[in-house]
Design an enzyme around this catalytic site. Sequence first.
Site, mmCIF file in Angstrom:
data_model
loop_
_atom_site.group_PDB
_atom_site.id
_atom_site.type_symbol
_atom_site.label_atom_id
_atom_site.label_comp_id
_atom_site.label_asym_id
_atom_site.label_seq_id
_atom_site.Cartn_x
_atom_site.Cartn_y
_atom_site.Cartn_z
ATOM 1 N N HIS A 14 0.873 -1.196 0.000
ATOM 2 C CA HIS A 14 0.000 0.000 0.000
ATOM 3 C C HIS A 14 0.896 1.228 0.000
ATOM 4 O O HIS A 14 1.515 1.551 1.012
ATOM 5 C CB HIS A 14 -0.897 0.013 1.244
ATOM 6 C CG HIS A 14 -1.859 1.161 1.274
ATOM 7 N ND1 HIS A 14 -3.198 1.000 1.500
ATOM 8 C CD2 HIS A 14 -1.679 2.487 1.119
ATOM 9 C CE1 HIS A 14 -3.803 2.171 1.471
ATOM 10 N NE2 HIS A 14 -2.880 3.106 1.255
ATOM 11 N N HIS A 16 1.512 5.418 -1.642
ATOM 12 C CA HIS A 16 1.130 6.607 -2.423
ATOM 13 C C HIS A 16 2.381 7.205 -3.047
ATOM 14 O O HIS A 16 3.315 7.576 -2.326
ATOM 15 C CB HIS A 16 0.471 7.647 -1.509
ATOM 16 C CG HIS A 16 -0.799 7.165 -0.904
ATOM 17 N ND1 HIS A 16 -2.026 7.351 -1.498
ATOM 18 C CD2 HIS A 16 -1.043 6.464 0.240
ATOM 19 C CE1 HIS A 16 -2.975 6.791 -0.760
ATOM 20 N NE2 HIS A 16 -2.399 6.240 0.312
ATOM 21 N N LEU A 17 2.375 7.278 -4.370
ATOM 22 C CA LEU A 17 3.535 7.864 -5.070
ATOM 23 C C LEU A 17 3.236 9.233 -5.664
ATOM 24 O O LEU A 17 4.158 9.899 -6.147
ATOM 25 C CB LEU A 17 4.030 6.929 -6.181
ATOM 26 C CG LEU A 17 4.821 5.701 -5.745
ATOM 27 C CD1 LEU A 17 5.286 4.909 -6.969
ATOM 28 C CD2 LEU A 17 6.030 6.081 -4.888
ATOM 29 N N ARG A 18 1.952 9.641 -5.690
ATOM 30 C CA ARG A 18 1.571 10.942 -6.287
ATOM 31 C C ARG A 18 1.986 11.025 -7.749
ATOM 32 O O ARG A 18 2.166 10.020 -8.410
ATOM 33 C CB ARG A 18 2.176 12.117 -5.482
ATOM 34 C CG ARG A 18 2.042 12.018 -3.977
ATOM 35 C CD ARG A 18 0.626 11.959 -3.496
ATOM 36 N NE ARG A 18 0.570 12.070 -2.049
ATOM 37 C CZ ARG A 18 -0.408 11.584 -1.303
ATOM 38 N NH1 ARG A 18 -1.420 10.925 -1.846
ATOM 39 N NH2 ARG A 18 -0.390 11.745 0.007
ATOM 40 N N ASN A 42 -5.361 7.367 -5.893
ATOM 41 C CA ASN A 42 -6.102 8.591 -5.518
ATOM 42 C C ASN A 42 -5.372 9.855 -5.961
ATOM 43 O O ASN A 42 -5.079 10.738 -5.160
ATOM 44 C CB ASN A 42 -6.410 8.608 -4.014
ATOM 45 C CG ASN A 42 -5.172 8.635 -3.138
ATOM 46 O OD1 ASN A 42 -4.108 8.159 -3.537
ATOM 47 N ND2 ASN A 42 -5.295 9.189 -1.938
ATOM 48 N N LYS A 99 -9.190 -0.400 -5.831
ATOM 49 C CA LYS A 99 -9.242 0.277 -4.530
ATOM 50 C C LYS A 99 -10.620 0.865 -4.288
ATOM 51 O O LYS A 99 -11.142 1.613 -5.114
ATOM 52 C CB LYS A 99 -8.183 1.389 -4.501
ATOM 53 C CG LYS A 99 -8.177 2.209 -3.232
ATOM 54 C CD LYS A 99 -7.730 1.394 -2.027
ATOM 55 C CE LYS A 99 -7.940 2.181 -0.747
ATOM 56 N NZ LYS A 99 -6.727 2.424 -0.019
ATOM 57 N N HIS A 136 -10.401 0.890 1.859
ATOM 58 C CA HIS A 136 -10.219 1.882 2.923
ATOM 59 C C HIS A 136 -11.427 1.731 3.833
ATOM 60 O O HIS A 136 -12.527 2.137 3.486
ATOM 61 C CB HIS A 136 -10.120 3.309 2.359
ATOM 62 C CG HIS A 136 -9.879 4.318 3.429
ATOM 63 N ND1 HIS A 136 -8.687 4.997 3.568
ATOM 64 C CD2 HIS A 136 -10.656 4.741 4.460
ATOM 65 C CE1 HIS A 136 -8.748 5.795 4.625
ATOM 66 N NE2 HIS A 136 -9.938 5.653 5.179
ATOM 67 N N HIS A 174 -4.473 -0.777 5.926
ATOM 68 C CA HIS A 174 -4.041 -0.006 7.097
ATOM 69 C C HIS A 174 -4.981 -0.143 8.298
ATOM 70 O O HIS A 174 -5.556 0.823 8.761
ATOM 71 C CB HIS A 174 -3.825 1.470 6.758
ATOM 72 C CG HIS A 174 -4.878 2.087 5.857
ATOM 73 N ND1 HIS A 174 -6.223 2.001 6.100
ATOM 74 C CD2 HIS A 174 -4.746 2.807 4.721
ATOM 75 C CE1 HIS A 174 -6.873 2.635 5.154
ATOM 76 N NE2 HIS A 174 -6.005 3.133 4.298
ATOM 77 N N LEU A 219 -4.989 8.946 8.078
ATOM 78 C CA LEU A 219 -6.288 8.292 8.128
ATOM 79 C C LEU A 219 -6.151 6.848 7.649
ATOM 80 O O LEU A 219 -5.483 6.620 6.635
ATOM 81 C CB LEU A 219 -7.294 9.036 7.236
ATOM 82 C CG LEU A 219 -7.756 10.379 7.810
ATOM 83 C CD1 LEU A 219 -8.535 11.160 6.773
ATOM 84 C CD2 LEU A 219 -8.592 10.183 9.082
ATOM 85 N N ASP A 247 1.398 2.512 3.527
ATOM 86 C CA ASP A 247 0.573 3.717 3.373
ATOM 87 C C ASP A 247 1.440 4.973 3.487
ATOM 88 O O ASP A 247 0.980 5.999 3.975
ATOM 89 C CB ASP A 247 -0.565 3.751 4.404
ATOM 90 C CG ASP A 247 -1.659 4.745 4.016
ATOM 91 O OD1 ASP A 247 -1.683 5.201 2.861
ATOM 92 O OD2 ASP A 247 -2.478 5.066 4.894
ATOM 93 N N HIS A 251 3.026 14.412 1.776
ATOM 94 C CA HIS A 251 2.433 15.737 1.533
ATOM 95 C C HIS A 251 3.555 16.735 1.808
ATOM 96 O O HIS A 251 4.312 16.557 2.778
ATOM 97 C CB HIS A 251 1.270 16.017 2.488
ATOM 98 C CG HIS A 251 0.076 15.132 2.281
ATOM 99 N ND1 HIS A 251 -0.875 15.375 1.316
ATOM 100 C CD2 HIS A 251 -0.304 14.010 2.924
ATOM 101 C CE1 HIS A 251 -1.800 14.433 1.370
ATOM 102 N NE2 HIS A 251 -1.481 13.583 2.342
ATOM 103 N N ALA A 263 -3.900 14.472 5.639
ATOM 104 C CA ALA A 263 -3.656 13.192 6.317
ATOM 105 C C ALA A 263 -2.549 12.420 5.615
ATOM 106 O O ALA A 263 -2.587 12.272 4.396
ATOM 107 C CB ALA A 263 -4.935 12.366 6.324
HETATM 108 O O1 DOR Z 1 -3.378 9.240 5.763
HETATM 109 C C1 DOR Z 1 -3.752 8.961 4.641
HETATM 110 N N1 DOR Z 1 -3.217 9.562 3.557
HETATM 111 N N2 DOR Z 1 -4.734 8.066 4.487
HETATM 112 C C2 DOR Z 1 -5.286 7.832 3.302
HETATM 113 O O2 DOR Z 1 -6.182 7.030 3.227
HETATM 114 C C3 DOR Z 1 -4.869 8.595 2.103
HETATM 115 C C4 DOR Z 1 -3.505 9.094 2.247
HETATM 116 C C5 DOR Z 1 -3.150 10.143 1.217
HETATM 117 O O3 DOR Z 1 -3.425 9.944 0.041
HETATM 118 O O4 DOR Z 1 -2.576 11.156 1.594
HETATM 119 ZN ZN ZN Z 2 -3.374 5.078 1.663
#
Ligand code: DOR
Ligand code: ZN
Length: 348
Positions: A14, A16-18, A42, A99, A136, A174, A219, A247, A251, A263
Amino acid sequence: MTRSLTLTRPDDFHLHLRDGAMLAGIAPETARDFARAIIMPNLVPPVVTGAQAEAYRQRILAALPDSDFVPLMTLYLTEATDPADLVAAHRAGIITAVKLYPAGATTNSASGVRDFDKTRPVFEAMAEAGIPLCVHGEVTDAEIDIFDRESVFIDRVLDPIRGATPGLRVIMEHVTTRDAVDYVRSADADLAATITTHHLIINRNHILVGGIKPHYYCLPVAKREEHRLALLEAATSGDARFFLGTDSAPHSDDKKECACCAAGCFTATHTMPLLAEVFERAGTLDRLDAFCGHFGADFYGLARNAGQLRLERGEDPVMFPAKIETGAGPVTVFDPGFPVHWRVVARS
Ligand code: DOR
Ligand code: ZN
């Protein structure tokens, strides 16, 4: 005394690479230690078609020119998702999983699902085609306390979906509660959970006591200590239904250190040393390999990685970077709040 640990090259189930400059800045942080990762869809706009997933996969590979890292792509489920498109994308080898974000649950989840009856045909097609569903697991109802949203989701949403869709393979992402751990343990088949590095380390006090710590806010939000202990017990138990999904969610600092903090905890840089420290403290270092390198691959039906990762433990604490500078701004690296003695010394 130096001690060393040789692990199967790990996978992150799990991540996130943006996109754009953030992707370019942070992708190497994961690719350094991990062979593969399940990539969250996302983005803005979200990755909802096979063509978008393939284009995103190409952008990830372009951000990692000298790497053999394998991004395992996912599609973002919406109420408009066409089951046939999704099955075709899976059959073509473009996506590994789908997802499910309840609409409004987290970052960029506005296009997620409000009415789970509308996605029933998709779940049925996924069960039939053997496509795993990453969930999620939080309800979004305003009247439900944020600390209860995971356990209420299990009762009101997840269990009914699973009951109505035999054969659907589900990964509860998560997990943050004893309730989720118990639910996964109680299921007979087709259910697993990922556990993040940070949820093994922090509880809600870390976020709130002595001032609000935005870099610990994610989150699902970290819960009471008793829940962290349940996660730790699950992760270190050797139960193959629990495996690593960091996860790691970058940011830029301006989005974290502000009046409405985004988050996400960013742990990609040093997840393996942190986990070695956590598993060592639990007296279960011998189970780290399976948690990071075996159980997830097995659940997803992927071959385990042939490569290895070697870590060493020294007497002195290891210093990790406090921030990763990216073209989209600096990203603060998760501070575990305790000394870490492990470092990665070799990768193959
Ligand atoms: O903390 C989180 N950040 N929880 C998520 O489900 C999404 C993620 C994000 O994309 O920043
Ligand atoms: Zn996530």
